[in-house]
Scaffold this active site. Structure first.
Site, PDB file in Angstrom:
ATOM      1  CE1 TYR A   1      -3.689  -1.708   5.601  1.00  0.00           C
ATOM      2  CE2 TYR A   1      -3.556   0.548   4.765  1.00  0.00           C
ATOM      3  CZ  TYR A   1      -3.692  -0.811   4.540  1.00  0.00           C
ATOM      4  OH  TYR A   1      -3.838  -1.284   3.261  1.00  0.00           O
TER       5      TYR A   1
ATOM      6  CB  SER B   1      -0.890   0.010   1.250  1.00  0.00           C
ATOM      7  OG  SER B   1      -1.573   1.254   1.387  1.00  0.00           O
TER       8      SER B   1
END
Length: 247
Positions: free
Chosen positions: A146, A133
């Site tokens: 995250y 990501s």
């Protein structure tokens, strides 16, 4: 000879789209995810093999490796997720553990279990594609757990590439930015549809799962001497984590 691919987290979103894209390219796809009904439907649709698999469970991962057998061409480590958006000071430690378990430990366990089969791929063309990501490149408020996990995904990819430099297997990573899927934001915000929708509010064209799947398919079908170390993919409207055009 038919090429074989494993896609983890294949029950929805980028994973399901990648399984469909690889199957359309001629791969037999092992669709691996926790939700048996979802992966069964997908495997029936694309002529693949459904495998119920929780990547955080060693026994489940061992069972996946048993189904795959001794040869594998492509591994797409897609299983992952974000849980919560609290500040570090207000974070739930269990949410952080869940994110680290699925995005890092799970990736390691699947890779470790399937590496022998990847090394046995025809003509030394085995390849791993880890789905990271842009959160693995830059921190942002409310994303501590995250971003930590996805930075882990990136570092595992880099480490694998160093450790396997003399082996007939490639290691790649794709790092998507803003991708609108049916479940990612909903899961992150514990089913709060309003908060999930706000992430994409005013963005005319965020990426969709098929955009990322198309890029993954391109990456894993390059000639065997070509390694796409990392590919960052964002919608045109997103210049960075902090600069998104909204109408």
């Amino acid at each position: 000879m038919t090429r074989h691919a494993v896609v983890t987290g294949a029950s929805s979103g980028i994973g399901a789209a990648t399984a469909r894209s690889l199957a359309a390219t001629g791969f037999h796809v092992y669709c691996a995810a926790r939700r048996t009904e979802r992966v069964t439907e997908l495997a029936e649709e694309i002529g693949g093999t459904a495998v119920t698999c929780d990547v955080t469970d060693p026994a489940s991962v061992a069972a996946l490796a048993e189904v795959v057998g001794g040869r594998l061409d492509v591994l797409v480590n897609n299983a992952g997720g974000a849980f919560g958006a609290a500040t570090v000071a207000e974070s739930d430690a269990d949410d952080w553990r869940r994110m680290y378990e699925v995005n890092v430990i799970g990736l390691m366990q699947v890779t470790r279990a399937l590496l022998p089969a990847l090394l046995a791929a025809d003509d030394g063309a085995g390849i791993i594609c880890n789905v990271g990501s842009t959160a693995g490149r830059i921190a942002y408020e409310g994303g501590g757990g995250y971003t930590v996990a996805k930075h882990g995904t990136q570092v595992v990819s880099e480490t694998l590439r160093l450790e396997l430099w003399d082996q007939p297997v490639r290691v790649t990573e794709i790092a998507p930015g803003m991708v609108r899927t049916d479940e990612f934001a909903l899961t992150r915000f514990d089913g709060d549809a309003e908060r999930a929708a706000a992430v994409y509010a005013g963005v005319a064209e965020p990426l969709v799962a098929e955009d990322v799947a198309d890029a993954i398919t391109w990456m894993v079908t390059r000639p065997r001497h070509v390694n796409i170390d990392e590919l960052v993919i964002r919608p045109r409207a997103q210049a960075s984590q902090f600069k998104v055009h909204r109408s």
